[in-house]
Scaffold this motif. Structure first.
Motif, mmCIF file in Angstrom:
data_model
loop_
_atom_site.group_PDB
_atom_site.id
_atom_site.type_symbol
_atom_site.label_atom_id
_atom_site.label_comp_id
_atom_site.label_asym_id
_atom_site.label_seq_id
_atom_site.Cartn_x
_atom_site.Cartn_y
_atom_site.Cartn_z
ATOM 1 N N PHE A 212 -3.187 -7.115 9.283
ATOM 2 C CA PHE A 212 -2.379 -6.812 8.099
ATOM 3 C C PHE A 212 -3.233 -6.783 6.841
ATOM 4 O O PHE A 212 -2.948 -6.026 5.902
ATOM 5 C CB PHE A 212 -1.236 -7.819 7.952
ATOM 6 C CG PHE A 212 -1.667 -9.219 7.609
ATOM 7 C CD1 PHE A 212 -1.916 -9.592 6.298
ATOM 8 C CD2 PHE A 212 -1.835 -10.156 8.611
ATOM 9 C CE1 PHE A 212 -2.305 -10.878 5.992
ATOM 10 C CE2 PHE A 212 -2.229 -11.440 8.303
ATOM 11 C CZ PHE A 212 -2.467 -11.810 6.998
ATOM 12 N N ALA A 213 -4.279 -7.632 6.779
ATOM 13 C CA ALA A 213 -5.153 -7.649 5.607
ATOM 14 C C ALA A 213 -5.962 -6.356 5.525
ATOM 15 O O ALA A 213 -6.109 -5.766 4.443
ATOM 16 C CB ALA A 213 -6.082 -8.858 5.665
ATOM 17 N N THR A 215 -5.064 -3.523 6.784
ATOM 18 C CA THR A 215 -4.109 -2.452 6.457
ATOM 19 C C THR A 215 -3.816 -2.416 4.964
ATOM 20 O O THR A 215 -3.745 -1.329 4.355
ATOM 21 C CB THR A 215 -2.802 -2.663 7.241
ATOM 22 O OG1 THR A 215 -3.071 -2.682 8.638
ATOM 23 C CG2 THR A 215 -1.805 -1.564 6.925
ATOM 24 N N ALA A 216 -3.647 -3.594 4.358
ATOM 25 C CA ALA A 216 -3.382 -3.649 2.918
ATOM 26 C C ALA A 216 -4.551 -3.093 2.125
ATOM 27 O O ALA A 216 -4.361 -2.384 1.123
ATOM 28 C CB ALA A 216 -3.114 -5.100 2.508
ATOM 29 N N LYS A 219 -4.594 0.685 2.293
ATOM 30 C CA LYS A 219 -3.579 1.330 1.457
ATOM 31 C C LYS A 219 -4.029 1.493 0.009
ATOM 32 O O LYS A 219 -3.333 2.103 -0.793
ATOM 33 C CB LYS A 219 -2.282 0.517 1.493
ATOM 34 C CG LYS A 219 -1.537 0.618 2.810
ATOM 35 C CD LYS A 219 -0.242 -0.193 2.757
ATOM 36 C CE LYS A 219 0.563 -0.051 4.033
ATOM 37 N NZ LYS A 219 1.816 -0.841 4.007
ATOM 38 N N VAL A 226 -4.051 -7.933 -2.614
ATOM 39 C CA VAL A 226 -4.225 -8.219 -1.182
ATOM 40 C C VAL A 226 -4.292 -9.727 -0.951
ATOM 41 O O VAL A 226 -3.672 -10.261 -0.028
ATOM 42 C CB VAL A 226 -5.499 -7.533 -0.646
ATOM 43 C CG1 VAL A 226 -5.794 -7.986 0.777
ATOM 44 C CG2 VAL A 226 -5.354 -6.026 -0.698
ATOM 45 N N ARG A 229 -0.625 -11.465 -2.448
ATOM 46 C CA ARG A 229 0.637 -10.962 -1.908
ATOM 47 C C ARG A 229 0.652 -10.889 -0.390
ATOM 48 O O ARG A 229 1.724 -10.911 0.221
ATOM 49 C CB ARG A 229 0.938 -9.574 -2.488
ATOM 50 C CG ARG A 229 1.345 -9.600 -3.964
ATOM 51 C CD ARG A 229 1.372 -8.202 -4.557
ATOM 52 N NE ARG A 229 2.165 -7.269 -3.755
ATOM 53 C CZ ARG A 229 2.209 -5.956 -3.968
ATOM 54 N NH1 ARG A 229 1.491 -5.426 -4.951
ATOM 55 N NH2 ARG A 229 2.942 -5.181 -3.203
ATOM 56 N N HIS A 230 -0.507 -10.827 0.232
ATOM 57 C CA HIS A 230 -0.547 -10.648 1.686
ATOM 58 C C HIS A 230 -1.289 -11.775 2.413
ATOM 59 O O HIS A 230 -0.769 -12.322 3.388
ATOM 60 C CB HIS A 230 -1.204 -9.301 2.024
ATOM 61 C CG HIS A 230 -0.432 -8.121 1.543
ATOM 62 N ND1 HIS A 230 0.627 -7.565 2.254
ATOM 63 C CD2 HIS A 230 -0.540 -7.389 0.399
ATOM 64 C CE1 HIS A 230 1.129 -6.546 1.570
ATOM 65 N NE2 HIS A 230 0.446 -6.408 0.446
ATOM 66 N N ILE A 231 -2.477 -12.110 1.946
ATOM 67 C CA ILE A 231 -3.292 -13.070 2.693
ATOM 68 C C ILE A 231 -2.805 -14.501 2.514
ATOM 69 O O ILE A 231 -2.577 -15.221 3.490
ATOM 70 C CB ILE A 231 -4.779 -12.938 2.275
ATOM 71 C CG1 ILE A 231 -5.305 -11.570 2.700
ATOM 72 C CG2 ILE A 231 -5.608 -14.053 2.893
ATOM 73 C CD1 ILE A 231 -6.732 -11.299 2.250
ATOM 74 N N ASN A 234 0.397 -15.563 4.293
ATOM 75 C CA ASN A 234 0.222 -15.664 5.741
ATOM 76 C C ASN A 234 -0.730 -16.789 6.143
ATOM 77 O O ASN A 234 -0.910 -17.033 7.340
ATOM 78 C CB ASN A 234 -0.309 -14.334 6.290
ATOM 79 C CG ASN A 234 0.773 -13.275 6.392
ATOM 80 O OD1 ASN A 234 1.534 -13.237 7.349
ATOM 81 N ND2 ASN A 234 0.864 -12.424 5.370
#
Length: 315
Positions: A212-213, A215-216, A219, A226, A229-231, A234
């Protein structure tokens, strides 16, 4: 989900019952007789026997345990041998110091460690990452009571900015009570911040290598987006685990800092009860600490289910 919660809650109750039995049995094995300590060495055998009967110490262990457990379940924690007042009132009074101290310390620890660990992970090899690592190592190596002593010397003795110890009570006003807890909070938080920084750094580094990281990043999101908001979301499970462990440690393990700053907290009450062989206070305080650990772990387990849908499916 309801079945899962019911199963977890049943396990929590059973664990508390087992812990209560172990606490009572271990307290009974401690050397020394509370009646002898209360009356002194000059007491006659008749007086000693009368006091033991009054305190219920001449009854079988299982009967005393049943009476104590029934009292705990009904909210009656018994009467302190030393203070002559209900133990429940003592715990509530001391908890008014220990609980705010632990909450402030854990908030400060998270406020320092989470950004420090996350940024150190995202900037590996930089000067910032080296400073974060040094901070973590020094914070872990220096005991909380030593930090407390250094702060008293600097901010109280030399600069005269903060009170060296004591607690005026919340009835004297919010600001004076808060001021008395500032240095103890920092002393308790620094070692925990060092540990949490290392855990946060490792968790973020591990999450950075997930799909997912990548992929972010693909994008076109900024590195900051990143990361936060994402790493970081999680990477929260090991961080929350450590926060839960630290909070219970801060409540139960604040005894040294409370003694350095002369704070009338729960840890100091437990130490005084141990020195005075006040068994009923020790039993209730230790059971409270054990129950707090179990409840906090239960809440942390529920938080896993809230933040990670994969764990809900696995459960």
């Amino acid at each position: 989900m309801i079945t899962l919660l019911a199963r977890r809650f049943t396990g929590l109750i059973l664990t508390l019952l087992i812990v209560s039995l172990l606490v009572f049995a271990l307290m009974d094995l401690l050397p020394g007789d509370p009646a002898s300590i209360m009356l002194g060495t000059s007491a006659s055998p008749e007086t000693l026997a009368a006091l033991r009967h009054q305190l219920g110490l001449d009854q079988p262990l299982i009967l005393r345990y049943g009476q104590w457990l029934a009292g705990v379940l009904s909210g009656n924690l018994g009467q302190s041998y030393t203070y002559g007042v209900p133990v429940a009132g003592l715990i509530v009074e001391r908890l008014a110091v220990t609980l705010p101290l632990a909450l402030m310390a854990i908030v400060l620890s998270v406020a320092i460690a989470l950004p420090l660990g996350a940024l150190a992970a995202s900037r590996r090899g930089s000067v910032f990452a080296i400073i974060a690592t040094l901070f973590s190592q020094i914070s872990i190596a220096v005991p909380a009571f030593w930090v407390a002593l250094l702060m008293i010397i600097l901010f109280s003795t030399l600069l005269g900015l903060m009170p060296a110890g004591g607690f005026p009570g919340w009835h004297e006003g919010f600001l004076p009570a808060l001021q008395a807890l500032v240095m103890p909070t920092v002393a308790l938080a620094m070692p925990q911040a060092g540990v949490l920084t290392r855990v946060a750094r490792s968790a973020v580094i591990e999450a950075m290598h997930e799909d997912f990281a990548r992929t972010a990043v693909a994008k076109g999101l900024s590195s900051s987006a990143v990361l936060w908001r994402h790493i970081v979301p999680n990477a929260l499970i090991p961080i929350l685990t450590m926060i839960g462990l630290q909070f219970t440690f801060l409540v139960a393990g604040a005894v040294l800092v409370e003694n350095v700053f002369n704070l009338p907290g729960l840890g100091r009450l437990a130490l005084q009860a141990l020195s005075q062989r006040d068994v009923i206070v020790m039993q209730d305080v230790v059971l409270f600490f054990a129950g707090l650990v179990i409840v906090v772990n239960f809440v942390v387990d529920l938080s896993y289910l809230a933040i990670d849908p994969r764990m809900r499916k696995a459960a």
